[in-house]
Design a protein around this motif. Structure first.
Motif, PDB file in Angstrom:
ATOM      1  N   ALA A   1       0.843  -1.208   0.000  1.00 18.43           N
ATOM      2  CA  ALA A   1       0.000   0.000   0.000  1.00 18.43           C
ATOM      3  C   ALA A   1       0.870   1.246   0.000  1.00 18.43           C
ATOM      4  N   VAL A   2       1.926   1.234   0.787  1.00 15.36           N
ATOM      5  CA  VAL A   2       2.840   2.381   0.841  1.00 15.36           C
ATOM      6  C   VAL A   2       3.556   2.570  -0.500  1.00 15.36           C
ATOM      7  N   LYS A   3       3.870   1.478  -1.188  1.00 17.78           N
ATOM      8  CA  LYS A   3       4.476   1.607  -2.520  1.00 17.78           C
ATOM      9  C   LYS A   3       3.522   2.307  -3.473  1.00 17.78           C
ATOM     10  N   VAL A   4       2.244   1.962  -3.412  1.00 16.05           N
ATOM     11  CA  VAL A   4       1.254   2.627  -4.263  1.00 16.05           C
ATOM     12  C   VAL A   4       1.206   4.118  -3.929  1.00 16.05           C
ATOM     13  N   ILE A   5       1.136   4.433  -2.656  1.00 18.06           N
ATOM     14  CA  ILE A   5       1.095   5.832  -2.209  1.00 18.06           C
ATOM     15  C   ILE A   5       2.327   6.585  -2.710  1.00 18.06           C
ATOM     16  N   ASP A   6       3.492   5.997  -2.484  1.00 18.44           N
ATOM     17  CA  ASP A   6       4.751   6.655  -2.873  1.00 18.44           C
ATOM     18  C   ASP A   6       4.859   6.854  -4.382  1.00 18.44           C
TER      19      ASP A   6
ATOM     20  N   ALA B   1      -5.405   3.688  -1.426  1.00 24.48           N
ATOM     21  CA  ALA B   1      -4.212   3.093  -0.823  1.00 24.48           C
ATOM     22  C   ALA B   1      -3.928   3.698   0.547  1.00 24.48           C
ATOM     23  N   TYR B   2      -4.142   5.006   0.679  1.00 25.93           N
ATOM     24  CA  TYR B   2      -3.910   5.668   1.963  1.00 25.93           C
ATOM     25  C   TYR B   2      -4.909   5.153   3.006  1.00 25.93           C
ATOM     26  N   ALA B   3      -6.179   5.058   2.619  1.00 30.70           N
ATOM     27  CA  ALA B   3      -7.189   4.509   3.526  1.00 30.70           C
ATOM     28  C   ALA B   3      -6.867   3.049   3.870  1.00 30.70           C
ATOM     29  N   ALA B   4      -6.419   2.281   2.885  1.00 28.48           N
ATOM     30  CA  ALA B   4      -6.050   0.882   3.117  1.00 28.48           C
ATOM     31  C   ALA B   4      -4.890   0.781   4.093  1.00 28.48           C
ATOM     32  N   SER B   5      -3.937   1.702   3.992  1.00 28.70           N
ATOM     33  CA  SER B   5      -2.814   1.672   4.936  1.00 28.70           C
ATOM     34  C   SER B   5      -3.311   1.918   6.358  1.00 28.70           C
ATOM     35  N   GLY B   6      -4.313   2.771   6.510  1.00 31.13           N
ATOM     36  CA  GLY B   6      -4.902   2.998   7.831  1.00 31.13           C
ATOM     37  C   GLY B   6      -5.561   1.740   8.373  1.00 31.13           C
ATOM     38  N   LEU B   7      -6.279   1.039   7.509  1.00 26.11           N
ATOM     39  CA  LEU B   7      -6.927  -0.210   7.918  1.00 26.11           C
ATOM     40  C   LEU B   7      -5.886  -1.235   8.362  1.00 26.11           C
ATOM     41  N   VAL B   8      -4.830  -1.386   7.585  1.00 24.94           N
ATOM     42  CA  VAL B   8      -3.797  -2.366   7.910  1.00 24.94           C
ATOM     43  C   VAL B   8      -3.068  -1.966   9.196  1.00 24.94           C
TER      44      VAL B   8
ATOM     45  N   GLU C   1      -3.249   4.661  16.839  1.00 26.69           N
ATOM     46  CA  GLU C   1      -3.161   6.119  16.703  1.00 26.69           C
ATOM     47  C   GLU C   1      -2.839   6.521  15.268  1.00 26.69           C
ATOM     48  N   LYS C   2      -1.914   5.808  14.643  1.00 24.95           N
ATOM     49  CA  LYS C   2      -1.593   6.098  13.238  1.00 24.95           C
ATOM     50  C   LYS C   2      -2.809   5.823  12.355  1.00 24.95           C
ATOM     51  N   ALA C   3      -3.525   4.742  12.649  1.00 25.81           N
ATOM     52  CA  ALA C   3      -4.721   4.398  11.875  1.00 25.81           C
ATOM     53  C   ALA C   3      -5.785   5.480  12.015  1.00 25.81           C
ATOM     54  N   LYS C   4      -5.978   5.996  13.235  1.00 27.66           N
ATOM     55  CA  LYS C   4      -6.949   7.073  13.457  1.00 27.66           C
ATOM     56  C   LYS C   4      -6.554   8.328  12.689  1.00 27.66           C
ATOM     57  N   GLU C   5      -5.268   8.659  12.714  1.00 25.48           N
ATOM     58  CA  GLU C   5      -4.779   9.858  12.030  1.00 25.48           C
ATOM     59  C   GLU C   5      -5.035   9.770  10.523  1.00 25.48           C
ATOM     60  N   ILE C   6      -4.693   8.646   9.937  1.00 29.83           N
ATOM     61  CA  ILE C   6      -4.895   8.453   8.498  1.00 29.83           C
ATOM     62  C   ILE C   6      -6.381   8.467   8.166  1.00 29.83           C
TER      63      ILE C   6
ATOM     64  N   GLY D   1     -14.169   6.809   6.979  1.00 24.69           N
ATOM     65  CA  GLY D   1     -15.099   7.266   8.013  1.00 24.69           C
ATOM     66  C   GLY D   1     -15.591   6.124   8.874  1.00 24.69           C
ATOM     67  N   ILE D   2     -15.868   5.000   8.248  1.00 26.38           N
ATOM     68  CA  ILE D   2     -16.321   3.820   8.994  1.00 26.38           C
ATOM     69  C   ILE D   2     -15.216   3.338   9.928  1.00 26.38           C
ATOM     70  N   LEU D   3     -13.997   3.256   9.411  1.00 25.40           N
ATOM     71  CA  LEU D   3     -12.876   2.825  10.239  1.00 25.40           C
ATOM     72  C   LEU D   3     -12.665   3.796  11.393  1.00 25.40           C
ATOM     73  N   LEU D   4     -12.719   5.090  11.126  1.00 20.97           N
ATOM     74  CA  LEU D   4     -12.533   6.084  12.185  1.00 20.97           C
ATOM     75  C   LEU D   4     -13.619   5.946  13.246  1.00 20.97           C
ATOM     76  N   ASP D   5     -14.859   5.735  12.821  1.00 20.51           N
ATOM     77  CA  ASP D   5     -15.944   5.535  13.784  1.00 20.51           C
ATOM     78  C   ASP D   5     -15.682   4.322  14.669  1.00 20.51           C
ATOM     79  N   ILE D   6     -15.211   3.248  14.072  1.00 19.94           N
ATOM     80  CA  ILE D   6     -14.911   2.035  14.843  1.00 19.94           C
ATOM     81  C   ILE D   6     -13.764   2.293  15.818  1.00 19.94           C
ATOM     82  N   LEU D   7     -12.733   2.965  15.352  1.00 16.52           N
ATOM     83  CA  LEU D   7     -11.552   3.202  16.185  1.00 16.52           C
ATOM     84  C   LEU D   7     -11.794   4.201  17.304  1.00 16.52           C
ATOM     85  N   THR D   8     -12.763   5.090  17.132  1.00 20.48           N
ATOM     86  CA  THR D   8     -13.008   6.123  18.149  1.00 20.48           C
ATOM     87  C   THR D   8     -14.274   5.873  18.961  1.00 20.48           C
ATOM     88  N   ARG D   9     -14.959   4.795  18.673  1.00 22.03           N
ATOM     89  CA  ARG D   9     -16.184   4.462  19.397  1.00 22.03           C
ATOM     90  C   ARG D   9     -15.838   4.155  20.855  1.00 22.03           C
ATOM     91  N   PRO D  10     -16.574   4.760  21.795  1.00 21.32           N
ATOM     92  CA  PRO D  10     -16.298   4.434  23.200  1.00 21.32           C
ATOM     93  C   PRO D  10     -16.664   2.972  23.474  1.00 21.32           C
TER      94      PRO D  10
END
Length: 162
Positions: free
Chosen positions: A72-77, A111-118, A126-131, A147-156
């Motif tokens: 994923a990072v290779k795609v981004i780069d 690819a950037y969103a996928a890197s956050g998921l991975v 924390e890196k996943a939330k930031e991305i 947005g879905i991933l962020l909701d899951i990661l920040t859900r209380p």
């Protein structure tokens, strides 16, 4: 074994690489064998984005998250290099918003969103939330799932029922 590379005539990679990718798929059940073919394809590809995307998917579904992240990072780069995208997020964000319907920019955002998921799968929350937050700020339609991933990661955490 006869490989019918014509089945994938739309896939714009050299025949030798296409055959290696097909072999990786055909040997899916034997991870060490299929992974050998995938690594050979990556070694020969140079900087073909389609091969990197195929490799990301392969490694993700094989639960090899470290290799999925690397691809994923290779795609981004590569896209960052091709499109001459800036490092500064404020500059980059405005470009991504303006061009989010462009094919290369959509691939970059995917690819950037996928890197956050991975990263989340690897425990780098924390890196996943930031991305995820960055992609969500661009993705008003939630095309990239950040947005879905962020909701899951920040859900209380839910309170346990007694």
């Amino acid at each position: 074994m006869q490989i019918d590379a014509e089945r994938f005539s739309w896939f714009q990679v050299p025949e030798e690489i296409k055959e290696l990718l097909i072999l990786a798929a055909e040997h899916w059940e034997n991870t060490s064998e299929s992974e050998k073919y995938m690594h050979q394809a990556l070694a020969k590809t140079g900087d073909n984005l389609e091969v990197f995307v195929a490799a990301y998917r392969y490694f993700y579904y094989k639960y090899n998250y470290k290799m999925a992240l690397q691809t994923a990072v290779k795609v981004i780069d590569k896209i960052k290099e091709y499109e001459k995208l800036p490092d500064d997020w404020q500059e980059l964000q405005s470009i991504l918003i303006k061009r989010k319907e462009d094919e290369q920019i959509r691939l970059y955002l995917n690819a950037y969103a996928a890197s956050g998921l991975v990263l989340a799968k690897l425990g780098e929350l924390e890196k996943a939330k930031e991305i995820s937050a960055k992609v969500k700020s661009i993705d008003d339609k939630n095309d990239f799932g950040a947005g879905i991933l962020l909701d899951i990661l920040t859900r209380p955490p839910e309170e346990e029922e007694e």
